[in-house]
Design an enzyme around this catalytic site. Sequence first.
Site, PDB file in Angstrom:
ATOM      1  N   ARG A  63      12.734   5.024  11.880  1.00 49.38           N
ATOM      2  CA  ARG A  63      11.393   5.614  11.863  1.00 49.38           C
ATOM      3  C   ARG A  63      10.662   5.285  13.163  1.00 49.38           C
ATOM      4  O   ARG A  63      11.275   4.863  14.141  1.00 49.38           O
ATOM      5  CB  ARG A  63      10.657   5.119  10.627  1.00 49.38           C
ATOM      6  CG  ARG A  63      11.419   5.549   9.352  1.00 49.38           C
ATOM      7  CD  ARG A  63      10.701   5.289   8.103  1.00 49.38           C
ATOM      8  NE  ARG A  63       9.467   6.072   8.054  1.00 49.38           N
ATOM      9  CZ  ARG A  63       8.506   5.844   7.177  1.00 49.38           C
ATOM     10  NH1 ARG A  63       8.624   4.861   6.294  1.00 49.38           N
ATOM     11  NH2 ARG A  63       7.422   6.584   7.165  1.00 49.38           N
TER      12      ARG A  63
ATOM     13  N   ARG B  16       4.503  11.167  -2.378  1.00 44.61           N
ATOM     14  CA  ARG B  16       4.352  10.916  -0.941  1.00 44.61           C
ATOM     15  C   ARG B  16       5.671  11.132  -0.204  1.00 44.61           C
ATOM     16  O   ARG B  16       6.678  10.500  -0.527  1.00 44.61           O
ATOM     17  CB  ARG B  16       3.894   9.468  -0.754  1.00 44.61           C
ATOM     18  CG  ARG B  16       3.855   9.029   0.669  1.00 44.61           C
ATOM     19  CD  ARG B  16       3.587   7.538   0.780  1.00 44.61           C
ATOM     20  NE  ARG B  16       3.600   7.156   2.174  1.00 44.61           N
ATOM     21  CZ  ARG B  16       3.916   5.956   2.594  1.00 44.61           C
ATOM     22  NH1 ARG B  16       4.220   5.009   1.746  1.00 44.61           N
ATOM     23  NH2 ARG B  16       3.908   5.697   3.875  1.00 44.61           N
TER      24      ARG B  16
ATOM     25  N   PRO C  82       0.790  -1.220   0.000  1.00 46.79           N
ATOM     26  CA  PRO C  82       0.000   0.000   0.000  1.00 46.79           C
ATOM     27  C   PRO C  82       0.827   1.278   0.000  1.00 46.79           C
ATOM     28  O   PRO C  82       1.889   1.351   0.615  1.00 46.79           O
ATOM     29  CB  PRO C  82      -0.827  -0.107   1.282  1.00 46.79           C
ATOM     30  CG  PRO C  82      -0.125  -1.084   2.137  1.00 46.79           C
ATOM     31  CD  PRO C  82       0.577  -2.020   1.215  1.00 46.79           C
ATOM     32  N   ASN C  83       0.283   2.247  -0.721  1.00 49.77           N
ATOM     33  CA  ASN C  83       0.793   3.613  -0.824  1.00 49.77           C
ATOM     34  C   ASN C  83       2.063   3.751  -1.655  1.00 49.77           C
ATOM     35  O   ASN C  83       2.513   4.867  -1.885  1.00 49.77           O
ATOM     36  CB  ASN C  83       0.990   4.240   0.563  1.00 49.77           C
ATOM     37  CG  ASN C  83      -0.305   4.308   1.320  1.00 49.77           C
ATOM     38  OD1 ASN C  83      -1.302   4.810   0.806  1.00 49.77           O
ATOM     39  ND2 ASN C  83      -0.322   3.771   2.532  1.00 49.77           N
TER      40      ASN C  83
ATOM     41  N   HIS D  57      12.681  -2.600   1.782  1.00 50.06           N
ATOM     42  CA  HIS D  57      12.060  -1.351   2.228  1.00 50.06           C
ATOM     43  C   HIS D  57      12.884  -0.191   1.696  1.00 50.06           C
ATOM     44  O   HIS D  57      14.122  -0.209   1.817  1.00 50.06           O
ATOM     45  CB  HIS D  57      11.981  -1.269   3.754  1.00 50.06           C
ATOM     46  CG  HIS D  57      11.126  -2.333   4.341  1.00 50.06           C
ATOM     47  ND1 HIS D  57       9.757  -2.234   4.372  1.00 50.06           N
ATOM     48  CD2 HIS D  57      11.446  -3.528   4.888  1.00 50.06           C
ATOM     49  CE1 HIS D  57       9.265  -3.331   4.932  1.00 50.06           C
ATOM     50  NE2 HIS D  57      10.270  -4.136   5.244  1.00 50.06           N
ATOM     51  N   ILE D  58      12.230   0.788   1.127  1.00 50.56           N
ATOM     52  CA  ILE D  58      12.920   1.962   0.591  1.00 50.56           C
ATOM     53  C   ILE D  58      13.565   2.754   1.716  1.00 50.56           C
ATOM     54  O   ILE D  58      14.729   3.151   1.626  1.00 50.56           O
ATOM     55  CB  ILE D  58      11.938   2.834  -0.216  1.00 50.56           C
ATOM     56  CG1 ILE D  58      11.438   2.056  -1.444  1.00 50.56           C
ATOM     57  CG2 ILE D  58      12.595   4.155  -0.630  1.00 50.56           C
ATOM     58  CD1 ILE D  58      10.247   2.681  -2.145  1.00 50.56           C
ATOM     59  N   SER D  59      12.809   2.983   2.776  1.00 50.27           N
ATOM     60  CA  SER D  59      13.341   3.739   3.914  1.00 50.27           C
ATOM     61  C   SER D  59      13.943   2.776   4.936  1.00 50.27           C
ATOM     62  O   SER D  59      13.675   1.568   4.914  1.00 50.27           O
ATOM     63  CB  SER D  59      12.228   4.556   4.576  1.00 50.27           C
ATOM     64  OG  SER D  59      11.287   3.700   5.199  1.00 50.27           O
TER      65      SER D  59
ATOM     66  N   ALA E 182       3.241  -0.841   4.783  1.00 52.02           N
ATOM     67  CA  ALA E 182       2.631  -0.834   6.121  1.00 52.02           C
ATOM     68  C   ALA E 182       2.167  -2.220   6.568  1.00 52.02           C
ATOM     69  O   ALA E 182       2.122  -2.502   7.767  1.00 52.02           O
ATOM     70  CB  ALA E 182       1.466   0.152   6.164  1.00 52.02           C
TER      71      ALA E 182
ATOM     72  N   ASN F 220       7.970  -5.754  -0.939  1.00 52.36           N
ATOM     73  CA  ASN F 220       7.897  -4.596  -0.067  1.00 52.36           C
ATOM     74  C   ASN F 220       6.462  -4.533   0.436  1.00 52.36           C
ATOM     75  O   ASN F 220       5.590  -3.985  -0.231  1.00 52.36           O
ATOM     76  CB  ASN F 220       8.278  -3.303  -0.784  1.00 52.36           C
ATOM     77  CG  ASN F 220       8.305  -2.114   0.160  1.00 52.36           C
ATOM     78  OD1 ASN F 220       7.735  -2.156   1.239  1.00 52.36           O
ATOM     79  ND2 ASN F 220       8.964  -1.053  -0.260  1.00 52.36           N
TER      80      ASN F 220
ATOM     81  N   TYR G 109      10.993   9.111   0.873  1.00 54.13           N
ATOM     82  CA  TYR G 109      10.957   8.175  -0.253  1.00 54.13           C
ATOM     83  C   TYR G 109      11.581   8.711  -1.531  1.00 54.13           C
ATOM     84  O   TYR G 109      11.695   7.974  -2.510  1.00 54.13           O
ATOM     85  CB  TYR G 109       9.503   7.759  -0.528  1.00 54.13           C
ATOM     86  CG  TYR G 109       8.881   7.046   0.646  1.00 54.13           C
ATOM     87  CD1 TYR G 109       9.215   5.729   0.939  1.00 54.13           C
ATOM     88  CD2 TYR G 109       7.977   7.698   1.481  1.00 54.13           C
ATOM     89  CE1 TYR G 109       8.664   5.081   2.022  1.00 54.13           C
ATOM     90  CE2 TYR G 109       7.420   7.048   2.565  1.00 54.13           C
ATOM     91  CZ  TYR G 109       7.767   5.739   2.835  1.00 54.13           C
ATOM     92  OH  TYR G 109       7.218   5.092   3.912  1.00 54.13           O
TER      93      TYR G 109
ATOM     94  N   GLU H  54      12.835  -9.400   1.393  1.00 54.99           N
ATOM     95  CA  GLU H  54      12.032  -8.274   1.867  1.00 54.99           C
ATOM     96  C   GLU H  54      12.814  -6.991   1.618  1.00 54.99           C
ATOM     97  O   GLU H  54      13.999  -6.900   1.949  1.00 54.99           O
ATOM     98  CB  GLU H  54      11.753  -8.436   3.363  1.00 54.99           C
ATOM     99  CG  GLU H  54      10.930  -7.331   3.958  1.00 54.99           C
ATOM    100  CD  GLU H  54      10.690  -7.499   5.462  1.00 54.99           C
ATOM    101  OE1 GLU H  54      10.014  -6.638   6.035  1.00 54.99           O
ATOM    102  OE2 GLU H  54      11.177  -8.484   6.060  1.00 54.99           O
TER     103      GLU H  54
END
Length: 148
Positions: free
Chosen positions: A106, A17, A9-10, A99-101, A76, A73, A22, A97
């Site tokens: 975070r 965003r 999502p997103n 993740h961009i960030s 959330a 990815n 990102y 797996e």
Amino acid sequence: MRVAVINGPNLDMLGKREPEIYGNLTLDDLKDLLEDKARILNIEIEFFQSNFEGKLIEYIHTLRDKADGFLLNPAAFSHYSIALRDAVLAVGLPFVEVHISNIFKREEFRHKSYFSDIALGVISGLGFDGYVYALDWLVKVLRRGENQ
């Protein structure tokens, strides 16, 4: 060899965003980058993105008969989707797996992923380069016939 790239999502909002987290590149830019890498690796690549947990689950179910492995990815969904985790386990394919960030820089709730312990590896915080590294490594593992 066929590898799927699955985004949750997103991630369709990349480029719009939270660019401070990102960046300014879009999901289409990521697709172009990975298609170029797939050509170099001489593999087929397929992309899927959805904001809906059920659609992601249904897509993952289809991979059993059409992919050798995948990049995931879960966005959330990383932090709470047991149903998505169960789908990944059900197909039994090797995956990385991504993740961009850096999820560990975070909010604390992002520090736990329901996928990290079942993934061959996890890449977090390297932006789009993380997908490229993940694809390159996954293909090497698949070609060696390993499921580390």
